[in-house]
Design a protein around this motif. Structure first.
Motif, PDB file in Angstrom:
ATOM      1  N   GLU A 138       0.613  -1.202   0.067  1.00 28.53           N
ATOM      2  CA  GLU A 138      -0.246   0.078  -0.095  1.00 28.53           C
ATOM      3  C   GLU A 138       1.093   1.389  -0.096  1.00 28.53           C
ATOM      4  N   PRO A 139       0.850   2.144  -0.779  1.00 29.20           N
ATOM      5  CA  PRO A 139       1.752   2.946  -0.734  1.00 29.20           C
ATOM      6  C   PRO A 139       1.444   4.060  -0.271  1.00 29.20           C
ATOM      7  N   ARG A 140       2.112   5.108   0.942  1.00 27.57           N
ATOM      8  CA  ARG A 140       2.056   5.928   1.790  1.00 27.57           C
ATOM      9  C   ARG A 140       1.139   7.681   1.357  1.00 27.57           C
ATOM     10  N   ALA A 141       0.554   8.130   1.709  1.00 26.16           N
ATOM     11  CA  ALA A 141       0.111   9.008   0.845  1.00 26.16           C
ATOM     12  C   ALA A 141       0.609  10.212   1.583  1.00 26.16           C
ATOM     13  N   ARG A 142       0.447  11.259   0.948  1.00 21.64           N
ATOM     14  CA  ARG A 142       1.313  12.336   1.748  1.00 21.64           C
ATOM     15  C   ARG A 142       0.151  13.079   2.704  1.00 21.64           C
ATOM     16  N   SER A 143       1.289  13.581   3.527  1.00 21.34           N
ATOM     17  CA  SER A 143       0.542  14.645   4.589  1.00 21.34           C
ATOM     18  C   SER A 143       0.422  15.646   4.190  1.00 21.34           C
ATOM     19  N   GLN A 144       0.922  16.768   2.591  1.00 23.59           N
ATOM     20  CA  GLN A 144       0.799  17.817   2.305  1.00 23.59           C
ATOM     21  C   GLN A 144       0.728  17.941   0.993  1.00 23.59           C
ATOM     22  N   LEU A 145       0.034  18.650   0.579  1.00 21.71           N
ATOM     23  CA  LEU A 145      -0.143  19.212  -0.589  1.00 21.71           C
ATOM     24  C   LEU A 145       0.654  20.617  -1.092  1.00 21.71           C
ATOM     25  N   CYS A 146       1.377  20.398  -2.418  1.00 17.51           N
ATOM     26  CA  CYS A 146       1.764  21.756  -3.100  1.00 17.51           C
ATOM     27  C   CYS A 146       1.546  22.670  -3.733  1.00 17.51           C
ATOM     28  N   ALA A 147       1.050  24.221  -3.903  1.00 15.87           N
ATOM     29  CA  ALA A 147       0.808  24.677  -4.180  1.00 15.87           C
ATOM     30  C   ALA A 147       1.453  25.799  -4.923  1.00 15.87           C
ATOM     31  N   ARG A 148       1.598  26.588  -6.154  1.00 13.60           N
ATOM     32  CA  ARG A 148       2.499  27.414  -5.988  1.00 13.60           C
ATOM     33  C   ARG A 148       1.960  28.969  -6.497  1.00 13.60           C
ATOM     34  N   LEU A 149       2.515  29.873  -5.724  1.00 13.60           N
ATOM     35  CA  LEU A 149       2.064  31.753  -5.687  1.00 13.60           C
ATOM     36  C   LEU A 149       3.045  32.089  -6.055  1.00 13.60           C
ATOM     37  N   GLY A 150       2.904  32.401  -7.375  1.00 12.46           N
ATOM     38  CA  GLY A 150       3.937  32.851  -8.169  1.00 12.46           C
ATOM     39  C   GLY A 150       5.437  32.418  -8.310  1.00 12.46           C
ATOM     40  N   ILE A 156       0.593  23.132   1.878  1.00 10.74           N
ATOM     41  CA  ILE A 156      -1.457  22.824   2.581  1.00 10.74           C
ATOM     42  C   ILE A 156      -1.218  21.462   3.387  1.00 10.74           C
ATOM     43  N   PRO A 157      -1.555  21.336   4.571  1.00 13.62           N
ATOM     44  CA  PRO A 157      -0.916  20.180   5.176  1.00 13.62           C
ATOM     45  C   PRO A 157      -2.514  19.659   4.727  1.00 13.62           C
ATOM     46  N   VAL A 158      -2.627  18.071   4.592  1.00 10.41           N
ATOM     47  CA  VAL A 158      -3.294  17.323   4.292  1.00 10.41           C
ATOM     48  C   VAL A 158      -4.737  17.368   4.801  1.00 10.41           C
ATOM     49  N   ASP A 159      -4.935  18.059   5.858  1.00  2.40           N
ATOM     50  CA  ASP A 159      -5.624  17.946   7.818  1.00  2.40           C
ATOM     51  C   ASP A 159      -6.439  19.208   7.443  1.00  2.40           C
ATOM     52  N   ASP A 160      -5.573  19.912   6.755  1.00  2.00           N
ATOM     53  CA  ASP A 160      -6.412  20.916   6.989  1.00  2.00           C
ATOM     54  C   ASP A 160      -7.581  21.321   5.696  1.00  2.00           C
ATOM     55  N   ILE A 161      -7.716  20.066   4.713  1.00  4.74           N
ATOM     56  CA  ILE A 161      -8.397  20.330   3.818  1.00  4.74           C
ATOM     57  C   ILE A 161      -9.158  20.034   4.597  1.00  4.74           C
ATOM     58  N   TRP A 162     -10.875  21.184   3.610  1.00  8.25           N
ATOM     59  CA  TRP A 162     -12.230  21.057   3.621  1.00  8.25           C
ATOM     60  C   TRP A 162     -12.922  20.227   2.701  1.00  8.25           C
ATOM     61  N   PHE A 163     -12.147  20.759   1.185  1.00 12.69           N
ATOM     62  CA  PHE A 163     -12.985  20.235   0.089  1.00 12.69           C
ATOM     63  C   PHE A 163     -11.753  20.336  -1.044  1.00 12.69           C
ATOM     64  N   LEU A 164     -12.059  19.995  -1.626  1.00 16.09           N
ATOM     65  CA  LEU A 164     -11.427  19.997  -3.148  1.00 16.09           C
ATOM     66  C   LEU A 164     -12.620  19.625  -4.197  1.00 16.09           C
ATOM     67  N   GLN A 165     -12.214  20.499  -5.080  1.00 13.87           N
ATOM     68  CA  GLN A 165     -12.620  21.014  -6.522  1.00 13.87           C
ATOM     69  C   GLN A 165     -12.463  20.991  -7.728  1.00 13.87           C
ATOM     70  N   ALA A 166     -12.453  19.873  -8.546  1.00  9.63           N
ATOM     71  CA  ALA A 166     -12.232  20.888  -9.955  1.00  9.63           C
ATOM     72  C   ALA A 166     -11.922  21.748 -10.764  1.00  9.63           C
ATOM     73  N   ASP A 167     -11.392  22.428 -11.322  1.00  8.97           N
ATOM     74  CA  ASP A 167     -12.219  24.442 -12.377  1.00  8.97           C
ATOM     75  C   ASP A 167     -10.527  23.618 -13.438  1.00  8.97           C
ATOM     76  N   GLU A 168     -11.357  23.286 -14.451  1.00 10.40           N
ATOM     77  CA  GLU A 168     -10.362  22.945 -15.538  1.00 10.40           C
ATOM     78  C   GLU A 168      -9.323  22.511 -15.253  1.00 10.40           C
TER      79      GLU A 168
END
Length: 250
Positions: A138-150, A156-168
């Motif tokens: 079983e692969p180990r899930a990440r504890s954080q996602l990475c977003a680029r700002l400029g 972003i800690p996965v534990d802090d995420i409320w929801f995810l929405q696809a946008d294009e």
């Protein structure tokens, strides 16, 4: 019990860069450099032979580069922790998508390297606790996602995420500190974090513990009411049965 030293493999096509990393590591307690490699394929071969705990990995190398090597190393059991050490910051997002624990820009500073190795120790402790799952493949899930700002990155800690929405071609991450865009597919996130998020619509995943109520509108549409994140989110008919089953076991 005496703590075991962390076994580290240094990978860079430049001998001087490898020597500098060795010098930094020599000043740190409980670190053992078990070998060096000058390209991605040599790194994989060395990892299979030496089974290091961590790999300090350059990206721009002849032949197989560091990103390709990291993706291959992710399939090893036990999987070594990967910390990229590179002269460029342009590959940071791809590096975290390749499941790197950290990303250091050359010239690597001693204190920054020490922070990265602390992350490795945390990862190794978790790997030991979850060894049964790893042996089952079983692969180990990440504890954080990475977003680029400029030109910067936000973790972003996965534990802090409320929801995810696809946008294009992006996914909007709604979390405790706001909203960010990431270049990942909703399907891959659903697979990786199946134990944490539930699909409520073809374009939306919601953290299971965020859903506090399913509410039907006068028009017959069902919406998920969340603890955080503002307006209720529509639940598609296709997903409704699964969402209800999920809520039964929360």
């Amino acid at each position: 019990m005496t703590a075991q030293p962390m076994r580290v493999l240094v990978v860079d096509d430049e001998p001087l860069a490898r020597a500098r990393l060795r010098a930094l590591l020599a000043s740190m307690p409980l670190i053992e450099v078990v070998g060096e490699a000058g390209d991605g394929q040599a790194a994989i071969d060395a990892c299979m032979r030496l089974q290091p705990d961590a790999v300090l990995l350059d990206i721009a190398m002849p032949g197989m580069d560091g990103l390709e090597a990291a993706r291959a190393l992710a399939n090893l059991q036990p999987r070594p922790a990967v910390v990229f050490c590179t002269a460029y910051d342009a590959h940071a997002l791809s590096a975290f998508e390749a499941q790197a624990l950290d990303y250091l820009v050359k010239p690597v500073r001693s204190e920054r390297l020490a922070q990265a190795l602390d992350k490795v120790r945390t990862y190794l402790a978790g790997r030991g606790a979850g060894r049964g799952a790893a042996q089952a493949g079983e692969p180990r899930a990440r504890s954080q996602l990475c977003a680029r700002l400029g030109g910067n990155l936000r973790m972003i800690p996965v534990d802090d995420i409320w929801f995810l929405q696809a946008d294009e071609k992006y996914v909007v991450v709604h979390h405790a500190r706001g909203e960010d865009l990431i270049e990942e597919s909703l399907k891959s996130l659903e697979t990786e974090f199946a134990d944490r998020f539930v699909r409520i619509h073809r374009n939306c995943l919601v953290a299971r513990e965020e859903i506090i109520e399913l509410r039907r509108s006068p028009e017959g549409h069902v919406h998920a009411v969340l603890r955080h994140g503002g307006a209720a989110l529509e639940v598609s008919r296709r997903c409704l049965t699964h969402v209800r089953e999920t809520l039964r076991y929360l």
